[in-house]
Design a protein around this motif. Sequence first.
Motif, PDB file in Angstrom:
ATOM      1  N   GLY A  43     111.977  89.782 -16.480  1.00  0.00           N
ATOM      2  CA  GLY A  43     110.706  89.529 -15.824  1.00  0.00           C
ATOM      3  C   GLY A  43     109.486  89.464 -16.708  1.00  0.00           C
ATOM      4  O   GLY A  43     108.455  88.912 -16.309  1.00  0.00           O
ATOM      5  N   GLN A 263     102.243  94.860  -5.392  1.00  0.00           N
ATOM      6  CA  GLN A 263     101.943  93.421  -5.288  1.00  0.00           C
ATOM      7  C   GLN A 263     103.218  92.596  -5.107  1.00  0.00           C
ATOM      8  O   GLN A 263     103.280  91.427  -5.492  1.00  0.00           O
ATOM      9  N   HIS A 264     104.254  93.185  -4.539  1.00  0.00           N
ATOM     10  CA  HIS A 264     105.563  92.534  -4.466  1.00  0.00           C
ATOM     11  C   HIS A 264     105.524  91.203  -3.729  1.00  0.00           C
ATOM     12  O   HIS A 264     106.290  90.282  -4.042  1.00  0.00           O
ATOM     13  N   GLU A 266     103.487  88.858  -3.901  1.00  0.00           N
ATOM     14  CA  GLU A 266     102.882  87.781  -4.679  1.00  0.00           C
ATOM     15  C   GLU A 266     103.894  87.027  -5.538  1.00  0.00           C
ATOM     16  O   GLU A 266     103.550  86.012  -6.149  1.00  0.00           O
ATOM     17  N   TYR A 267     105.149  87.496  -5.564  1.00  0.00           N
ATOM     18  CA  TYR A 267     106.121  86.926  -6.493  1.00  0.00           C
ATOM     19  C   TYR A 267     107.415  86.529  -5.791  1.00  0.00           C
ATOM     20  O   TYR A 267     107.700  86.956  -4.674  1.00  0.00           O
ATOM     21  N   GLU A 268     108.210  85.707  -6.507  1.00  0.00           N
ATOM     22  CA  GLU A 268     109.526  85.302  -6.016  1.00  0.00           C
ATOM     23  C   GLU A 268     110.595  85.936  -6.895  1.00  0.00           C
ATOM     24  O   GLU A 268     110.371  86.193  -8.087  1.00  0.00           O
ATOM     25  N   TYR A 269     111.782  86.140  -6.302  1.00  0.00           N
ATOM     26  CA  TYR A 269     112.853  86.853  -6.990  1.00  0.00           C
ATOM     27  C   TYR A 269     114.157  86.064  -6.906  1.00  0.00           C
ATOM     28  O   TYR A 269     114.414  85.374  -5.917  1.00  0.00           O
ATOM     29  N   LEU A 275     112.459  88.959 -11.219  1.00  0.00           N
ATOM     30  CA  LEU A 275     111.490  87.892 -11.023  1.00  0.00           C
ATOM     31  C   LEU A 275     112.073  86.542 -11.418  1.00  0.00           C
ATOM     32  O   LEU A 275     112.830  86.443 -12.392  1.00  0.00           O
ATOM     33  N   ASN A 278     109.215  81.329 -13.024  1.00  0.00           N
ATOM     34  CA  ASN A 278     107.812  81.010 -12.757  1.00  0.00           C
ATOM     35  C   ASN A 278     107.013  82.259 -12.386  1.00  0.00           C
ATOM     36  O   ASN A 278     105.883  82.443 -12.860  1.00  0.00           O
ATOM     37  N   SER A 279     107.589  83.114 -11.567  1.00  0.00           N
ATOM     38  CA  SER A 279     106.898  84.346 -11.208  1.00  0.00           C
ATOM     39  C   SER A 279     106.774  85.276 -12.411  1.00  0.00           C
ATOM     40  O   SER A 279     105.777  85.991 -12.559  1.00  0.00           O
ATOM     41  N   GLU A 282     103.700  84.280 -14.330  1.00  0.00           N
ATOM     42  CA  GLU A 282     102.470  84.748 -13.700  1.00  0.00           C
ATOM     43  C   GLU A 282     102.323  86.255 -13.856  1.00  0.00           C
ATOM     44  O   GLU A 282     101.222  86.758 -14.131  1.00  0.00           O
ATOM     45  N   PHE A 283     103.422  86.977 -13.700  1.00  0.00           N
ATOM     46  CA  PHE A 283     103.349  88.425 -13.843  1.00  0.00           C
ATOM     47  C   PHE A 283     103.004  88.812 -15.284  1.00  0.00           C
ATOM     48  O   PHE A 283     102.226  89.747 -15.512  1.00  0.00           O
TER      49      PHE A 283
END
Length: 300
Positions: A43, A263-264, A266-269, A275, A278-279, A282-283
């Motif tokens: 991640g 902030q879970h 806000e992201y994709e897994y 993660l 792409n997420s 951003e993270f």
Amino acid sequence: MLLFISALGIFALADGHADAFYLKFTSPKQHSLIIGSSRAAQGIQPRICNALLPGVKLYNYAFSRIHTPYGEPYLLSIKRKLDPEVHNGVFVLEVNPWTISDTREERTDGGYFRESESVLGKVKYVNRAPNIPYLLYCYTGRNIELITKKWPNYHGENLEVRDDGWFEVALKDDQHRKEQRVKATLNSYREMREEYLGASKRRLEYLQTIIEYLKRHGTVLLLRMPVDKAMREMEYEWMPNFDIKMEKLAKETKVEYWNAALQHQEYEYTDGHHLSINSGEEFSKELAKFILQCQEQNKK
């Protein structure tokens, strides 16, 4: 002799496609480290962080829940990987309930760490390229796979440790396969709770020891990675006081703790707790901002 020479020839081809760990044991001693489980390994992308952090060269030295819970084996490996002359480094310690917990098999012997039997305990030379001892005694694949894994697998997926230590997991699947993976992962972790005893006093002490050791070399921060809502709820049910423990430890050691699990959404897994690429990008940008805040705080 011919077989030996052939094996050496194949070993010379080993790279970041070999497995999730090999390349991390072939890079030089490092200036700054990302430490933790596979959540951090996949991640956090050092390339993204470093572009926003002047003078910082983060290296991803995170592995997995099984191989790198906080304990003596990880401490020793970190000491081998870190350049001892560094005094302005940055150290991100990813924490989650599993990384501070003992399993039932460890209960009867307080001096036994299960990960001592894994690569973390076996690999004494963590800066050697090619790392022949690793390939001989720790690599679990067939030698021919050191070649064949250089291309995407039959699912079109590519798994590769990059030069900065980031473990890139590029998956190609539809929504149905993703949902199946998320469900299977969550069920696996629910069952896994029976294998664990919960927060371990000795692992928390080793985490504190690692923090104090790394503080002598720069800025240290604790991080809880975001995970999918269902995984977060399951972990909270299993260890509801985890964040309180981390906040207390951060206060005692005078480091910052960022609970990014808040902030879970806000992201994709990819599977409920890793993660997506792409997420992760951003993270990693948000993490760089937090590191800058911590560095400013240390100057005061």
